[in-house]
Design a protein around this motif. Structure first.
Motif, short mmCIF file in Angstrom:
data_model
loop_
_atom_site.label_atom_id
_atom_site.label_comp_id
_atom_site.label_asym_id
_atom_site.label_seq_id
_atom_site.Cartn_x
_atom_site.Cartn_y
_atom_site.Cartn_z
N THR A 180 0.75 -1.10 -0.35
CA THR A 180 0.10 -0.30 -0.11
C THR A 180 1.05 1.37 -0.06
OG1 THR A 180 -2.10 -1.04 1.22
CG2 THR A 180 -2.28 1.24 1.00
N ILE A 181 2.15 1.00 0.41
CA ILE A 181 2.78 2.58 0.66
C ILE A 181 3.47 2.84 0.17
CG2 ILE A 181 4.52 3.41 2.32
CD1 ILE A 181 2.44 3.65 3.52
N ILE A 182 4.07 1.57 -1.06
CA ILE A 182 4.51 1.33 -2.20
C ILE A 182 3.20 2.42 -3.19
CG2 ILE A 182 5.67 0.26 -3.91
CD1 ILE A 182 6.94 -1.56 -1.88
N PHE A 183 2.65 1.75 -3.07
CA PHE A 183 1.10 1.83 -4.69
C PHE A 183 0.96 3.55 -3.96
CE2 PHE A 183 -2.50 3.11 -5.74
CZ PHE A 183 -3.30 1.95 -6.92
N LEU A 184 0.80 3.91 -2.42
CA LEU A 184 0.77 5.28 -2.21
C LEU A 184 1.85 6.28 -3.28
CD1 LEU A 184 -1.12 7.14 -1.11
CD2 LEU A 184 -0.23 6.76 0.78
N THR A 185 3.07 6.08 -2.86
CA THR A 185 3.93 6.81 -3.41
C THR A 185 4.57 7.08 -4.76
OG1 THR A 185 5.17 5.49 -0.88
CG2 THR A 185 6.82 7.05 -3.01
N LEU A 186 4.04 5.19 -5.18
CA LEU A 186 3.56 5.73 -6.87
C LEU A 186 2.94 6.65 -7.96
CD1 LEU A 186 4.69 2.22 -7.66
CD2 LEU A 186 6.18 3.80 -8.28
N LEU A 195 -5.47 -4.55 -9.21
CA LEU A 195 -3.91 -5.88 -7.95
C LEU A 195 -4.23 -6.29 -6.49
CD1 LEU A 195 -1.50 -2.50 -8.82
CD2 LEU A 195 -2.36 -4.65 -10.16
N ASP A 196 -5.17 -5.51 -5.55
CA ASP A 196 -4.83 -6.76 -3.87
C ASP A 196 -6.42 -7.84 -5.29
OD1 ASP A 196 -4.86 -6.72 -1.46
OD2 ASP A 196 -7.02 -5.93 -1.19
N ARG A 197 -6.87 -7.78 -5.24
CA ARG A 197 -7.81 -9.18 -5.56
C ARG A 197 -6.69 -10.25 -6.41
NH1 ARG A 197 -12.20 -7.72 -8.56
NH2 ARG A 197 -11.73 -5.58 -8.57
N ARG A 198 -6.11 -9.29 -7.59
CA ARG A 198 -5.06 -10.46 -8.52
C ARG A 198 -3.79 -11.15 -7.91
NH1 ARG A 198 -5.68 -8.33 -14.18
NH2 ARG A 198 -8.07 -8.45 -14.78
N MET A 199 -3.67 -9.96 -6.85
CA MET A 199 -2.03 -10.42 -6.10
C MET A 199 -2.43 -11.69 -4.73
SD MET A 199 -0.20 -7.21 -6.63
CE MET A 199 1.11 -7.54 -5.46
N ASN A 200 -3.40 -11.20 -4.16
CA ASN A 200 -4.30 -12.24 -3.22
C ASN A 200 -3.48 -11.54 -2.10
OD1 ASN A 200 -5.98 -13.60 -2.26
ND2 ASN A 200 -5.45 -15.88 -2.73
N ALA A 253 -7.42 5.38 -8.97
CA ALA A 253 -6.05 4.67 -8.50
C ALA A 253 -6.45 3.54 -6.99
CB ALA A 253 -5.82 5.73 -7.45
N TYR A 254 -7.71 4.00 -6.34
CA TYR A 254 -8.29 3.33 -5.60
C TYR A 254 -9.02 1.92 -6.40
CZ TYR A 254 -10.52 0.22 -1.64
OH TYR A 254 -11.27 -0.04 -1.14
N LYS A 255 -9.30 1.91 -7.74
CA LYS A 255 -10.12 0.69 -8.03
C LYS A 255 -8.69 -0.46 -9.16
CE LYS A 255 -14.43 2.77 -10.51
NZ LYS A 255 -15.23 1.73 -9.32
#
Length: 186
Positions: free
Chosen positions: A60-66, A180-185, A173-175
């Motif tokens: 989440t933090i990496i995603f937020l940084t990007l 990504l969260d669902r795909r990466m589980n 971005a949230y979508k």
């Protein structure tokens, strides 16, 4: 029509900017500085790791940084397209503004408004199931963006467009994050 809107935008900025006073200048200079918001950012980090653990929290933090990086670069792209002078550099009004800082980059859209709104929208959507009062995070971009009017470095339309831009980017971005969260589980 457009010229009339731009003129009203300038008049509204002059009005808002001239509400300021020396006794409040230091406060608004502090508010406009991103580092002054470090306690809020630390709280966000804490909440992310508290509710999502280390693995998903780090993702989440990496995603937020990007996301913040994208938001900043997208804002710079828009500024390059429109090349609107900042109020503190606009020869028509610069002498009637209370200007405490003098950035030289272009004005439209506000990076402060865009990026703070992106972070806010994303974090509210992410944490609303866990933190009842996360909705009050909406005060962050409102206060942060107002500092730019107070300091005479953005027009109200720059701020409004930044809010709209940030809301759209934050929602999209949230979508993407959810997908990504669902795909990466995680």
């Amino acid at each position: 029509m457009i010229e009339n809107i731009i003129q009203k935008d300038k008049e509204f900025l002059i009005y808002l900017n001239n509400l300021g006073s020396e006794q409040w200048d230091g406060f608004w200079l502090t508010i406009t500085n991103q580092f002054s918001w470090t306690p809020l950012f630390a709280l966000i980090l804490y909440l992310v790791f508290k509710y999502y653990g280390w693995k998903k929290g780090l993702f989440t933090i990496i995603f937020l940084t990007l996301l913040v990086t994208f938001s900043d670069q997208f804002t710079n792209f828009i500024r390059g397209v429109f090349e609107r002078l900042r109020p503190n550099n606009d020869p028509e009004i610069k002498d009637v503004l209370r200007t405490l800082i003098r950035p030289q980059s272009y004005s439209f859209v506000s990076g402060h408004a865009t990026t703070s709104t992106v972070v806010t929208v994303f974090m509210i959507l992410l944490l609303k199931k866990h933190v009842e009062y996360i909705k009050f995070l909406v005060l962050f971009p409102l206060i942060f963006a107002y500092s730019r009017l107070y300091l005479g470095v953005h027009f109200p339309i720059d701020i409004l467009a930044g809010f709209i831009n940030g809301t759209i980017i934050g929602l999209l971005a949230y979508k993407l994050y959810d997908l990504l969260d669902r795909r990466m589980n995680l």
